[in-house]
Design a protein around this motif. Structure first.
Motif, short mmCIF file in Angstrom:
data_model
loop_
_atom_site.label_atom_id
_atom_site.label_comp_id
_atom_site.label_asym_id
_atom_site.label_seq_id
_atom_site.Cartn_x
_atom_site.Cartn_y
_atom_site.Cartn_z
N ALA A 48 62.76 -69.45 -56.40
CA ALA A 48 63.48 -68.66 -55.43
C ALA A 48 64.74 -70.27 -54.61
O ALA A 48 65.33 -69.30 -54.01
N ASN A 76 68.09 -70.42 -56.06
CA ASN A 76 68.56 -69.54 -56.01
C ASN A 76 68.72 -68.34 -55.09
O ASN A 76 69.40 -67.37 -54.78
N ARG A 104 75.78 -63.16 -48.90
CA ARG A 104 74.85 -62.85 -48.48
C ARG A 104 75.03 -63.06 -47.55
O ARG A 104 74.69 -62.34 -46.06
N ASP A 111 69.94 -57.53 -50.12
CA ASP A 111 69.07 -58.40 -50.78
C ASP A 111 68.27 -56.93 -51.64
O ASP A 111 67.85 -57.23 -52.60
N ALA A 112 68.66 -56.12 -51.26
CA ALA A 112 67.20 -54.98 -52.32
C ALA A 112 68.85 -54.29 -53.66
O ALA A 112 67.80 -54.32 -54.36
N GLU A 113 69.99 -55.35 -52.93
CA GLU A 113 70.62 -54.58 -54.49
C GLU A 113 70.64 -56.02 -55.07
O GLU A 113 70.59 -55.99 -56.96
N ASP A 124 68.39 -58.03 -55.90
CA ASP A 124 67.22 -58.44 -56.61
C ASP A 124 67.96 -58.14 -58.16
O ASP A 124 66.99 -58.63 -58.73
N ALA A 125 68.36 -57.22 -57.59
CA ALA A 125 68.57 -56.64 -59.71
C ALA A 125 69.19 -58.34 -60.35
O ALA A 125 68.69 -57.99 -61.89
N ALA A 148 69.51 -61.98 -58.92
CA ALA A 148 69.66 -62.92 -58.02
C ALA A 148 69.09 -64.34 -58.99
O ALA A 148 69.30 -64.90 -59.64
N ALA A 149 68.16 -63.00 -59.94
CA ALA A 149 67.61 -64.37 -61.28
C ALA A 149 68.17 -65.10 -61.91
O ALA A 149 67.93 -66.37 -62.43
#
Length: 692
Positions: free
Chosen positions: A248, A251, A536, A546-548, A550-551, A553-554
């Motif tokens: 984390a 990223n 961000r 962050d909610a969007e 999360d799809a 970010a990895a």
């Protein structure tokens, strides 16, 4: 041990990977940015070769022209490697400086074969064009990008310098070194640099760094990245432990990178940076190499967005220019002050003038008061002594008069005393005459003094009336000044309200710009971790962002394949799936032989047919959906396959496609939200009214 990398983003990413592989913690803070500039349509007809003096030039040229067949001559290995990565077919690399590039061109090319195109920036050193013209070459120099220095250190970096969480800093050019030292002084953290060791690529870079109080300044033995990193490794304490952190952090939302890597991920090799300043006078490009915007489409979107922002916010630019976040402020033009500011300045000037006049009048009144006191002291009535003296004289005159009368009455007595009366009487008469004259003189003096007093009184009354009139004027002026001050306070209040509304609008515009840059980078299939962090940081509602995010970010550090790339790779996936579907299920010699034969030749349907469940029909329908741009429909078709072997063959592709679909959906949501916030803040913008 944590190291600060000041190179522009693309080059900083490569340097950071090398540091991470060595176990260092990395903080990236670019000191230079590369900005594409508008250029006329490039005409390469007749051009025999293109000259690149930095990797930036290669990237800018690739974005401006689709030509990849014209031979390329690069100043060094790093620029040559970047040109090959961008698809140029014929690339030649010089030994790392402008003189070597000129010598290579002279040795391999003929001046009669056509002109040379030199792609450069706005800041250059050396004279490549002059050196080649002396040898008979025609050199066309075109500027496709420019470098801009950062305007301030980020809050995170300032905090890191204050807390001493950094141990070293790498500098690859004099300009980045000079920019960093200046910004550190502006931020008031130049004294904190005494806790860091600076590592310079060359003596020219070190000369700029020595203007700050570093713990030490170390210079690479040769102007190459590996040589500089070798010096850093040699200074590393023996007990320093490699930094390891959760994924984390790598990223996350700041500019800090860590050694966390996925298993099997390929390391990016570090290109030898031979062209990165062998000497300050011999280097062609004094700017660092950084990302100039990826593809032509990303640059076009960014330029169009900048035009829209400029048109939408033109009326309010004088208010919100100072509120633009630091990374974007250097991109804005210098505009004249607002009319309100000019009005306020005029009012303040009038107030100052009134205050000066009021002070002058007060001084005059004070002077007049002093004059009145002087006159009052001068115009005093006769003293009591003079009055008493006059009274005594009158009494003496009366006594003498009585004595004279007595002598006159006794004039015929014949005694001796009366014989002296005539002399005594004459003397007394003389003295009476003198006294009478003195009394008359005193009376005249009193009369003259009374006249003078009356004249001075009239003059003083006139002066007092004049003073009263001027005091009345002063009071009026004070009232007018008070009104001006009240108006000034009101204007200041209104301007504060306008600035607050413009500040919200500005933040929305900056957020929209960051989201568009993020979307452009992600849709091109490139890594977008830096753009994600920027978006961000500028997001107004970080929880919703962050909610969007999360799809996807990895996968920000690696990027996600584009729809076109997925469509192209599906051909191989479909072939593998068809082979899996046609492979014999048995384990006999005949089955194995048939499996080998089927592996050589694969036949599948491309029309979709009417078979709704067969693997060939599903693959054909999936291919048609991809051609139509329906990625979600294609994934749905493939998931309907029941055959385990075929499902296993298409599973990796489905994973990549679903990631792309989630990424596109999330980016659409973020873009819509950013646009909505810009529209909402624009409705609250203050409007200017014109008289008439």
């Amino acid at each position: 041990m944590r190291v600060l990398v000041t190179r522009p983003h693309d080059d900083a990413s490569r340097t950071a990977e090398l540091l991470i592989a060595r176990g260092y913690g990395v903080t990236v803070e670019p000191m230079l940015a590369v900005v594409p500039v508008a250029a006329p349509q490039l005409d390469l007809r007749g051009v025999q070769a293109i000259l690149f003096t930095s990797a930036n030039g290669a990237r800018a040229m690739a974005a401006a022209s689709a030509d990849r067949d014209t031979p390329v001559y690069a100043v060094g290995d790093a620029s040559a490697a970047e040109a090959r990565r961008l698809g140029y077919a014929h690339v030649h690399a010089a030994a790392g400086d402008v003189d070597a590039l000129a010598a290579l061109v002279v040795a391999e090319l003929d001046p009669a074969a056509g002109p040379l195109l030199h792609v450069a920036a706005n800041v250059v050193a050396g004279d490549l064009q002059g050196a080649l013209r002396q040898r008979g070459f025609e050199v066309r120099k075109t500027q496709l990008y420019e470098t801009r220095a950062a305007v301030a250190l980020s809050d995170d970096l300032v905090e890191a310098l204050k807390t001493g969480s950094l141990d070293a800093a790498l500098f690859f050019s004099p300009r980045t070194a000079e920019t960093f030292v200046t910004l550190a002084k502006n931020a008031g953290v130049d004294g904190d640099l005494a806790r860091l060791t600076a590592y310079a690529l060359s003596a020219a870079v070190a000369a700029k760094l020595r203007k700050a109080p570093w713990r030490a300044v170390r210079v690479a033995p040769s102007p190459e990245q590996e040589a500089l990193l070798a010096v850093l490794d040699a200074d590393r304490p023996a007990d320093d432990q490699p930094i390891a952190a959760p994924a984390a952090e790598a990223n996350g939302g700041d500019s800090t990178m860590t050694p966390e890597k996925e298993a099997g991920e390929a390391q990016v090799p570090a290109a030898a940076e031979a062209e990165a300043e062998r000497d300050d006078a011999r280097v062609e490009e004094v700017e660092e190499e950084t990302s100039s915007g990826g593809s032509g489409r990303a640059a076009t979107i960014a330029i169009l967005l900048a035009v829209i922002v400029g048109l939408a916010g033109y009326a309010s630019i004088p208010y919100w220019r100072d509120k633009v976040p630091m990374p974007y402020r250097s991109y804005l033009p210098d505009l004249p002050a607002s009319e309100t500011r000019t009005l306020i300045a005029g009012l303040e000037s009038n107030v100052d003038a009134n205050r000066t006049e009021l002070a002058r009048l007060r001084a005059e009144v004070k002077t007049m008061n002093g004059m009145i006191e002087d006159v009052t002291d001068a115009v005093q009535p006769p003293s009591g002594n003079v009055v008493a003296e006059i009274g005594a004289l009158k009494e003496r005159l009366a006594a003498l008069d009585s004595r004279l009368r007595a002598l006159a009455a006794s004039g015929g007595s014949g005694s001796a005393e009366p014989q002296a009366a005539p002399g005594v009487a004459g003397d007394l008469q003389h003295r009476l005459d003198l006294l009478a004259g003195r009394v008359e003189q005193l009376a005249e003096n009193n009369k003259a003094l009374a006249g003078k007093l009356e004249q001075r009184g009239i003059a003083q009354r006139d002066e007092l009336e004049g003073v009263s009139q001027r005091l009345a004027a002063v009071e009026a002026t004070r009232a007018e000044a008070a009104s001006v001050l009240k108006l000034n306070d009101r204007i200041t209040e209104v301007e504060s309200m306008a600035r607050a509304m413009v500040s919200r609008h500005d933040a929305s515009l900056a957020n929209l710009l960051a989201v568009v840059q993020l979307r452009a980078k992600a849709q091109d299939g490139q890594p977008f971790d830096a753009e994600l962090r920027t978006a961000r940081a500028l997001a107004e509602d970080k929880a919703a962002f962050d909610a969007e995010a999360d799809a996807f970010a990895a996968v920000a550090a690696e990027g996600v394949p584009t729809v076109a790339a997925l469509r192209q790779s599906f051909q191989r996936v479909a072939t593998a799936a068809a082979r899996a579907a046609n492979a014999p299920a048995g384990d006999t010699l005949l089955d194995k032989t048939l499996a080998r034969v089927s592996g050589l030749v694969t036949v599948r349907r491309i029309d979709g047919g009417s078979e709704t469940d067969s693997v060939g029909a599903v693959l054909a329908r999936t291919e048609r959906l991809l051609d139509a741009g329906d990625l979600a429909g294609a994934v749905k078709e493939l998931r309907s396959i029941q055959d385990p072997g075929v499902a296993a063959a298409v599973k990796p592709w489905i994973g990549r496609a679903e990631t792309r679909a989630r990424l596109d959906a999330a980016l659409s949501t973020l873009t819509a939200d950013a646009l909505a916030r810009v529209a909402a803040s624009a409705m609250q913008q203050p409007t200017q009214k014109t008289g008439g």
